[in-house]
Design a protein around this motif. Sequence first.
Motif, PDB file in Angstrom:
ATOM      1  N   CYS A  50       0.255   7.118   5.458  1.00  0.00           N
ATOM      2  CA  CYS A  50       1.505   6.368   5.615  1.00  0.00           C
ATOM      3  C   CYS A  50       1.852   5.570   4.367  1.00  0.00           C
ATOM      4  O   CYS A  50       0.991   5.193   3.573  1.00  0.00           O
ATOM      5  N   SER A  51       3.143   5.288   4.247  1.00  0.00           N
ATOM      6  CA  SER A  51       3.609   4.286   3.296  1.00  0.00           C
ATOM      7  C   SER A  51       4.070   3.089   4.128  1.00  0.00           C
ATOM      8  O   SER A  51       4.286   3.197   5.337  1.00  0.00           O
ATOM      9  N   PHE A  52       4.209   1.946   3.449  1.00  0.00           N
ATOM     10  CA  PHE A  52       4.504   0.708   4.166  1.00  0.00           C
ATOM     11  C   PHE A  52       5.611  -0.059   3.462  1.00  0.00           C
ATOM     12  O   PHE A  52       5.696  -0.068   2.232  1.00  0.00           O
ATOM     13  N   LEU A  53       6.446  -0.682   4.275  1.00  0.00           N
ATOM     14  CA  LEU A  53       7.433  -1.634   3.784  1.00  0.00           C
ATOM     15  C   LEU A  53       7.074  -2.985   4.390  1.00  0.00           C
ATOM     16  O   LEU A  53       6.783  -3.074   5.585  1.00  0.00           O
ATOM     17  N   VAL A  54       7.086  -4.027   3.576  1.00  0.00           N
ATOM     18  CA  VAL A  54       6.857  -5.377   4.073  1.00  0.00           C
ATOM     19  C   VAL A  54       8.129  -6.171   3.800  1.00  0.00           C
ATOM     20  O   VAL A  54       8.538  -6.324   2.642  1.00  0.00           O
ATOM     21  N   ASP A  55       8.785  -6.568   4.871  1.00  0.00           N
ATOM     22  CA  ASP A  55      10.059  -7.281   4.780  1.00  0.00           C
ATOM     23  C   ASP A  55      11.059  -6.502   3.917  1.00  0.00           C
ATOM     24  O   ASP A  55      11.765  -7.066   3.087  1.00  0.00           O
ATOM     25  N   GLY A  56      11.065  -5.185   4.095  1.00  0.00           N
ATOM     26  CA  GLY A  56      12.017  -4.312   3.410  1.00  0.00           C
ATOM     27  C   GLY A  56      11.610  -3.873   2.023  1.00  0.00           C
ATOM     28  O   GLY A  56      12.278  -3.040   1.423  1.00  0.00           O
ATOM     29  N   ALA A  57      10.516  -4.397   1.485  1.00  0.00           N
ATOM     30  CA  ALA A  57      10.076  -4.046   0.131  1.00  0.00           C
ATOM     31  C   ALA A  57       8.930  -3.035   0.198  1.00  0.00           C
ATOM     32  O   ALA A  57       7.953  -3.255   0.934  1.00  0.00           O
ATOM     33  N   PRO A  58       9.031  -1.942  -0.563  1.00  0.00           N
ATOM     34  CA  PRO A  58       7.950  -0.950  -0.565  1.00  0.00           C
ATOM     35  C   PRO A  58       6.647  -1.545  -1.115  1.00  0.00           C
ATOM     36  O   PRO A  58       6.660  -2.265  -2.113  1.00  0.00           O
ATOM     37  N   VAL A  59       5.545  -1.225  -0.460  1.00  0.00           N
ATOM     38  CA  VAL A  59       4.232  -1.676  -0.915  1.00  0.00           C
ATOM     39  C   VAL A  59       3.751  -0.805  -2.069  1.00  0.00           C
ATOM     40  O   VAL A  59       3.110  -1.288  -2.992  1.00  0.00           O
ATOM     41  N   GLY A  60       4.066   0.473  -2.005  1.00  0.00           N
ATOM     42  CA  GLY A  60       3.650   1.387  -3.068  1.00  0.00           C
ATOM     43  C   GLY A  60       2.140   1.472  -3.182  1.00  0.00           C
ATOM     44  O   GLY A  60       1.433   1.539  -2.178  1.00  0.00           O
ATOM     45  N   THR A  61       1.641   1.418  -4.406  1.00  0.00           N
ATOM     46  CA  THR A  61       0.204   1.567  -4.652  1.00  0.00           C
ATOM     47  C   THR A  61      -0.536   0.236  -4.733  1.00  0.00           C
ATOM     48  O   THR A  61      -1.719   0.211  -5.063  1.00  0.00           O
ATOM     49  N   ARG A  62       0.156  -0.867  -4.432  1.00  0.00           N
ATOM     50  CA  ARG A  62      -0.512  -2.177  -4.478  1.00  0.00           C
ATOM     51  C   ARG A  62      -1.681  -2.226  -3.490  1.00  0.00           C
ATOM     52  O   ARG A  62      -1.613  -1.651  -2.403  1.00  0.00           O
ATOM     53  N   ASP A  63      -2.719  -2.931  -3.857  1.00  0.00           N
ATOM     54  CA  ASP A  63      -3.860  -3.159  -2.984  1.00  0.00           C
ATOM     55  C   ASP A  63      -3.362  -3.932  -1.760  1.00  0.00           C
ATOM     56  O   ASP A  63      -2.752  -4.998  -1.898  1.00  0.00           O
ATOM     57  N   HIS A  64      -3.627  -3.414  -0.572  1.00  0.00           N
ATOM     58  CA  HIS A  64      -3.125  -4.038   0.650  1.00  0.00           C
ATOM     59  C   HIS A  64      -3.657  -5.455   0.845  1.00  0.00           C
ATOM     60  O   HIS A  64      -3.019  -6.264   1.510  1.00  0.00           O
ATOM     61  N   ALA A  70       4.469 -12.755   5.750  1.00  0.00           N
ATOM     62  CA  ALA A  70       5.201 -13.994   5.993  1.00  0.00           C
ATOM     63  C   ALA A  70       5.359 -14.241   7.493  1.00  0.00           C
ATOM     64  O   ALA A  70       5.374 -13.300   8.291  1.00  0.00           O
ATOM     65  N   GLU A  71       5.513 -15.491   7.836  1.00  0.00           N
ATOM     66  CA  GLU A  71       5.844 -15.865   9.211  1.00  0.00           C
ATOM     67  C   GLU A  71       7.172 -15.213   9.575  1.00  0.00           C
ATOM     68  O   GLU A  71       8.140 -15.301   8.824  1.00  0.00           O
ATOM     69  N   GLY A  72       7.188 -14.511  10.707  1.00  0.00           N
ATOM     70  CA  GLY A  72       8.401 -13.846  11.164  1.00  0.00           C
ATOM     71  C   GLY A  72       8.716 -12.568  10.406  1.00  0.00           C
ATOM     72  O   GLY A  72       9.798 -12.014  10.552  1.00  0.00           O
ATOM     73  N   GLY A  73       7.767 -12.070   9.622  1.00  0.00           N
ATOM     74  CA  GLY A  73       7.989 -10.879   8.805  1.00  0.00           C
ATOM     75  C   GLY A  73       7.891  -9.586   9.593  1.00  0.00           C
ATOM     76  O   GLY A  73       7.573  -9.572  10.789  1.00  0.00           O
ATOM     77  N   THR A  74       8.171  -8.501   8.889  1.00  0.00           N
ATOM     78  CA  THR A  74       8.127  -7.169   9.488  1.00  0.00           C
ATOM     79  C   THR A  74       7.377  -6.211   8.568  1.00  0.00           C
ATOM     80  O   THR A  74       7.632  -6.173   7.368  1.00  0.00           O
ATOM     81  N   VAL A  75       6.467  -5.457   9.154  1.00  0.00           N
ATOM     82  CA  VAL A  75       5.760  -4.385   8.471  1.00  0.00           C
ATOM     83  C   VAL A  75       6.248  -3.086   9.080  1.00  0.00           C
ATOM     84  O   VAL A  75       6.151  -2.891  10.295  1.00  0.00           O
ATOM     85  N   GLU A  76       6.771  -2.193   8.256  1.00  0.00           N
ATOM     86  CA  GLU A  76       7.216  -0.868   8.708  1.00  0.00           C
ATOM     87  C   GLU A  76       6.149   0.141   8.313  1.00  0.00           C
ATOM     88  O   GLU A  76       5.726   0.190   7.164  1.00  0.00           O
ATOM     89  N   VAL A  77       5.698   0.936   9.280  1.00  0.00           N
ATOM     90  CA  VAL A  77       4.674   1.957   9.046  1.00  0.00           C
ATOM     91  C   VAL A  77       5.374   3.318   9.058  1.00  0.00           C
ATOM     92  O   VAL A  77       5.881   3.754  10.089  1.00  0.00           O
ATOM     93  N   LEU A  78       5.411   3.953   7.880  1.00  0.00           N
ATOM     94  CA  LEU A  78       6.189   5.169   7.697  1.00  0.00           C
ATOM     95  C   LEU A  78       5.290   6.350   7.333  1.00  0.00           C
ATOM     96  O   LEU A  78       4.808   6.458   6.211  1.00  0.00           O
ATOM     97  N   PRO A  79       5.064   7.265   8.289  1.00  0.00           N
ATOM     98  CA  PRO A  79       4.297   8.458   7.952  1.00  0.00           C
ATOM     99  C   PRO A  79       5.140   9.392   7.094  1.00  0.00           C
ATOM    100  O   PRO A  79       6.366   9.210   7.009  1.00  0.00           O
ATOM    101  N   PRO A  80       4.512  10.362   6.451  1.00  0.00           N
ATOM    102  CA  PRO A  80       5.307  11.328   5.676  1.00  0.00           C
ATOM    103  C   PRO A  80       6.317  12.023   6.584  1.00  0.00           C
ATOM    104  O   PRO A  80       6.003  12.365   7.723  1.00  0.00           O
ATOM    105  N   PHE A  81       7.506  12.203   6.083  1.00  0.00           N
ATOM    106  CA  PHE A  81       8.554  12.876   6.851  1.00  0.00           C
ATOM    107  C   PHE A  81       8.753  14.274   6.290  1.00  0.00           C
ATOM    108  O   PHE A  81       8.657  14.481   5.084  1.00  0.00           O
ATOM    109  N   ALA A  82       9.037  15.210   7.163  1.00  0.00           N
ATOM    110  CA  ALA A  82       9.344  16.567   6.723  1.00  0.00           C
ATOM    111  C   ALA A  82      10.752  16.586   6.143  1.00  0.00           C
ATOM    112  O   ALA A  82      11.663  15.970   6.667  1.00  0.00           O
ATOM    113  N   GLY A  83      10.917  17.264   5.036  1.00  0.00           N
ATOM    114  CA  GLY A  83      12.240  17.368   4.421  1.00  0.00           C
ATOM    115  C   GLY A  83      12.966  18.600   4.923  1.00  0.00           C
ATOM    116  O   GLY A  83      12.423  19.438   5.609  1.00  0.00           O
ATOM    117  N   GLY A  84      14.218  18.674   4.550  1.00  0.00           N
ATOM    118  CA  GLY A  84      14.940  19.856   4.996  1.00  0.00           C
ATOM    119  C   GLY A  84      16.328  19.888   4.492  1.00  0.00           C
ATOM    120  O   GLY A  84      16.881  19.023   3.929  1.00  0.00           O
TER     121      GLY A  84
END
Length: 84
Positions: A50-64, A70-84
């Motif tokens: 998966c890739s991750f977004l924290v409060d809308g910002a991509p985490v990329g290759t940063r060490d987790h 943040a308080e009230g924040g959001t982590v988005e867990v995004l698995p690879p998506f099939a293209g088409g």
Amino acid sequence: MPAGTIRYWAGAKAAAGVAEEPYTARTLADALDAVRERHPGELTRVLKSCSFLVDGAPVGTRDHQTVQLAEGGTVEVLPPFAGG
């Protein structure tokens, strides 16, 4: 300790069995460790690709462990998506 929401998408949502759940963690690494404890098995495998977004910002290759949550924040867990 900061509290917020983890949102799962596509295959991660299916593996977790929920669309979202709360977190209480200081770093992304801590939040993901808690997720692995709550959902051993398939979700643990899915998280490896998966890739991750924290409060809308991509985490990329940063060490987790260096990604602060943040308080009230959001982590988005995004698995690879099939293209088409």
